[in-house]
Design a protein around this motif. Sequence first.
Motif, PDB file in Angstrom:
ATOM      1  N   LEU A 175       7.204 -10.606   1.760  1.00 47.56           N
ATOM      2  CA  LEU A 175       6.878  -9.969   3.915  1.00 47.56           C
ATOM      3  C   LEU A 175       6.087  -8.900   3.338  1.00 47.56           C
ATOM      4  CD1 LEU A 175      10.250  -8.788   5.659  1.00 47.56           C
ATOM      5  CD2 LEU A 175       8.565 -11.278   6.054  1.00 47.56           C
ATOM      6  N   ASN A 176       5.041  -9.081   3.841  1.00 46.07           N
ATOM      7  CA  ASN A 176       3.774  -8.735   4.145  1.00 46.07           C
ATOM      8  C   ASN A 176       4.165  -7.080   4.814  1.00 46.07           C
ATOM      9  OD1 ASN A 176       2.337  -9.784   1.885  1.00 46.07           O
ATOM     10  ND2 ASN A 176       1.415 -11.241   4.109  1.00 46.07           N
ATOM     11  N   ILE A 177       4.671  -5.883   5.085  1.00 43.44           N
ATOM     12  CA  ILE A 177       5.024  -4.253   5.379  1.00 43.44           C
ATOM     13  C   ILE A 177       3.311  -3.833   5.762  1.00 43.44           C
ATOM     14  CG2 ILE A 177       6.364  -2.806   6.048  1.00 43.44           C
ATOM     15  CD1 ILE A 177       7.255  -5.698   6.938  1.00 43.44           C
ATOM     16  N   ILE A 178       3.443  -2.716   6.984  1.00 38.13           N
ATOM     17  CA  ILE A 178       1.902  -1.900   6.285  1.00 38.13           C
ATOM     18  C   ILE A 178       2.097  -0.301   5.374  1.00 38.13           C
ATOM     19  CG2 ILE A 178       0.530   0.322   7.567  1.00 38.13           C
ATOM     20  CD1 ILE A 178       0.927  -2.517  10.470  1.00 38.13           C
ATOM     21  N   ALA A 179       1.769  -0.136   4.816  1.00 42.14           N
ATOM     22  CA  ALA A 179       2.443   0.642   4.076  1.00 42.14           C
ATOM     23  C   ALA A 179       1.454   2.455   4.266  1.00 42.14           C
ATOM     24  CB  ALA A 179       2.425   0.857   2.209  1.00 42.14           C
ATOM     25  N   ASP A 180       0.740   2.441   4.915  1.00 42.05           N
ATOM     26  CA  ASP A 180      -1.079   3.579   5.770  1.00 42.05           C
ATOM     27  C   ASP A 180      -0.408   4.095   6.959  1.00 42.05           C
ATOM     28  OD1 ASP A 180      -1.251   1.649   6.936  1.00 42.05           O
ATOM     29  OD2 ASP A 180      -3.293   2.002   5.593  1.00 42.05           O
ATOM     30  N   GLN A 181       1.405   3.999   7.446  1.00 41.68           N
ATOM     31  CA  GLN A 181       1.619   4.492   8.754  1.00 41.68           C
ATOM     32  C   GLN A 181       3.221   4.688   8.928  1.00 41.68           C
ATOM     33  OE1 GLN A 181       1.534   1.643  11.615  1.00 41.68           O
ATOM     34  NE2 GLN A 181      -0.549   0.761  11.907  1.00 41.68           N
ATOM     35  N   THR A 217       8.331   8.891   5.721  1.00 44.62           N
ATOM     36  CA  THR A 217       9.104   7.221   5.328  1.00 44.62           C
ATOM     37  C   THR A 217       7.305   6.694   6.105  1.00 44.62           C
ATOM     38  OG1 THR A 217      10.281   5.574   4.165  1.00 44.62           O
ATOM     39  CG2 THR A 217      10.583   6.198   6.363  1.00 44.62           C
ATOM     40  N   SER A 218       7.224   5.188   4.740  1.00 45.88           N
ATOM     41  CA  SER A 218       6.292   4.029   6.135  1.00 45.88           C
ATOM     42  C   SER A 218       7.026   3.329   6.270  1.00 45.88           C
ATOM     43  CB  SER A 218       5.488   4.057   4.623  1.00 45.88           C
ATOM     44  OG  SER A 218       5.584   3.262   3.317  1.00 45.88           O
ATOM     45  N   TRP A 219       6.054   2.244   7.275  1.00 44.80           N
ATOM     46  CA  TRP A 219       7.047   1.654   6.911  1.00 44.80           C
ATOM     47  C   TRP A 219       6.674   0.589   6.224  1.00 44.80           C
ATOM     48  CZ3 TRP A 219       8.939   1.150  12.032  1.00 44.80           C
ATOM     49  CH2 TRP A 219       8.588   2.134  13.097  1.00 44.80           C
ATOM     50  N   TYR A 220       6.735   0.212   5.428  1.00 46.26           N
ATOM     51  CA  TYR A 220       6.911  -0.309   4.307  1.00 46.26           C
ATOM     52  C   TYR A 220       8.090  -0.330   2.902  1.00 46.26           C
ATOM     53  CZ  TYR A 220       6.801  -1.678  -1.071  1.00 46.26           C
ATOM     54  OH  TYR A 220       7.358  -1.812  -2.306  1.00 46.26           O
ATOM     55  N   ASP A 221       7.879   1.692   2.865  1.00 44.98           N
ATOM     56  CA  ASP A 221       9.299   2.034   2.172  1.00 44.98           C
ATOM     57  C   ASP A 221      10.359   2.025   3.399  1.00 44.98           C
ATOM     58  OD1 ASP A 221       8.058   2.736   0.276  1.00 44.98           O
ATOM     59  OD2 ASP A 221       6.682   4.795   0.593  1.00 44.98           O
ATOM     60  N   PHE A 222      10.547   2.156   4.137  1.00 41.51           N
ATOM     61  CA  PHE A 222      11.667   1.751   5.264  1.00 41.51           C
ATOM     62  C   PHE A 222      11.835   0.346   4.657  1.00 41.51           C
ATOM     63  CE2 PHE A 222      12.674   1.961  10.504  1.00 41.51           C
ATOM     64  CZ  PHE A 222      14.174   2.410  10.115  1.00 41.51           C
ATOM     65  N   ALA A 223      11.141  -0.768   5.074  1.00 49.09           N
ATOM     66  CA  ALA A 223      11.717  -2.268   4.864  1.00 49.09           C
ATOM     67  C   ALA A 223      12.340  -2.167   3.958  1.00 49.09           C
ATOM     68  CB  ALA A 223      10.419  -3.191   5.832  1.00 49.09           C
ATOM     69  N   VAL A 236       9.286  -7.714  -0.301  1.00 53.77           N
ATOM     70  CA  VAL A 236       8.138  -7.490   0.431  1.00 53.77           C
ATOM     71  C   VAL A 236       6.732  -6.318  -0.910  1.00 53.77           C
ATOM     72  CG1 VAL A 236       7.973  -5.181   2.003  1.00 53.77           C
ATOM     73  CG2 VAL A 236      10.323  -6.371   0.887  1.00 53.77           C
ATOM     74  N   ASN A 237       5.609  -7.104   0.212  1.00 53.64           N
ATOM     75  CA  ASN A 237       4.329  -6.270  -0.227  1.00 53.64           C
ATOM     76  C   ASN A 237       3.389  -5.151   0.789  1.00 53.64           C
ATOM     77  OD1 ASN A 237       4.292  -8.319  -1.737  1.00 53.64           O
ATOM     78  ND2 ASN A 237       4.207  -9.731  -0.334  1.00 53.64           N
ATOM     79  N   PRO A 238       3.359  -4.366   0.370  1.00 55.11           N
ATOM     80  CA  PRO A 238       3.126  -2.950   0.777  1.00 55.11           C
ATOM     81  C   PRO A 238       1.061  -3.074   1.224  1.00 55.11           C
ATOM     82  CG  PRO A 238       2.772  -2.370  -1.451  1.00 55.11           C
ATOM     83  CD  PRO A 238       3.566  -3.430  -1.641  1.00 55.11           C
ATOM     84  N   ILE A 239       0.707  -3.739   2.417  1.00 58.19           N
ATOM     85  CA  ILE A 239      -0.789  -3.641   2.809  1.00 58.19           C
ATOM     86  C   ILE A 239      -0.678  -2.132   4.033  1.00 58.19           C
ATOM     87  CG2 ILE A 239      -0.076  -5.806   2.792  1.00 58.19           C
ATOM     88  CD1 ILE A 239      -0.204  -5.879   6.079  1.00 58.19           C
ATOM     89  N   PRO A 240      -2.301  -2.474   3.912  1.00 64.40           N
ATOM     90  CA  PRO A 240      -2.994  -1.123   4.498  1.00 64.40           C
ATOM     91  C   PRO A 240      -2.974  -1.737   6.367  1.00 64.40           C
ATOM     92  CG  PRO A 240      -4.633  -2.219   3.413  1.00 64.40           C
ATOM     93  CD  PRO A 240      -3.270  -2.902   3.007  1.00 64.40           C
ATOM     94  N   GLY A 241      -2.955  -1.064   7.186  1.00 63.51           N
ATOM     95  CA  GLY A 241      -2.973  -1.521   8.770  1.00 63.51           C
ATOM     96  C   GLY A 241      -4.016  -2.282   8.940  1.00 63.51           C
ATOM     97  N   ALA A 242      -4.699  -1.930   8.322  1.00 57.75           N
ATOM     98  CA  ALA A 242      -5.558  -2.855   8.479  1.00 57.75           C
ATOM     99  C   ALA A 242      -6.064  -4.754   8.204  1.00 57.75           C
ATOM    100  CB  ALA A 242      -7.286  -2.096   7.364  1.00 57.75           C
TER     101      ALA A 242
END
Length: 285
Positions: A175-181, A217-223, A236-242
């Motif tokens: 899964l790719n999860i946003i890490a910068d929110q 926390t970020s959405w990535y760390d939450f996941a 789980v892969n951290p990705i930028p919101g962009a």
Amino acid sequence: MSKILVIGAAGQLGQCLKTVAAKRGIDEIVFPTEQEANILNKELLSQLLEREQPAFVINCAAYTAVDKAEDEVELCKAINETGALNLAEACLNAAATLIHVSTDFVFEGNEVKLLKEDDVANPINVYGQTKLDGELVLAKMLPQHYIIRTSWLYSEYANNFVKTMLKLGAERDELNIIADQVGTPTYAIDLANAIFDVIAVNNNQYGTYHYSNEGVTSWYDFATAIFAISDTTVKVNPIPGALYPTKAKRPAFSVMDKSKIKSTFNISIPYWRDSLVECIAKLKN
């Protein structure tokens, strides 16, 4: 405890209020159906409040589909602004105190600092704007109100990030999860308890308050935490919101300062990960 009426009882927070009320032995509480308590129907609302005579009304009714709101502007505005105003007017006429649930999305979230209740709100999406407009019209109409802003709500009920992640984690390898929110998850059971604490204290310190669980926390760390706690094996892969563009823009940093609600109502707030452990244990059962 005084009589309480819950609007939006079928939603996630409404169901948590029902669970917590039963656990705390709060029986002077009414959970009308959406047909009985449509916040767009002023006449219906005033009849309901006249009949039930509540001392407190909790408003959990809201339009919360953040991306969809960008297309359904009028509907979102009707529910989040006009609905809040209708309810405030009904409460004014019935001499009831309104507890209205709002959101961290009233903030732009473009700087890394704890957000206080009186910080400038500058929403960057339709949902946030309508929730802020609802706060403003409500506060102007009804002096005896508590606005409680919360964030990243989840529980064992309804659709939410935790349940979605558990479902996707069981179906996929990666899964790719946003890490910068960055923000704070809130267990809706904890929020329900806090709302009842505010009612129990009943100190007339009206106004706006912030409530989420403790921590950041970020959405990535939450996941990642959801999968670790639930023993779910998924990469789980951290990705930028962009890299994951959504119709609505979201605040990059929306961590709220909770010191006001803690000191005013003597509320202690659990750490987000501890509450997540509790929720996942309930979901597993």
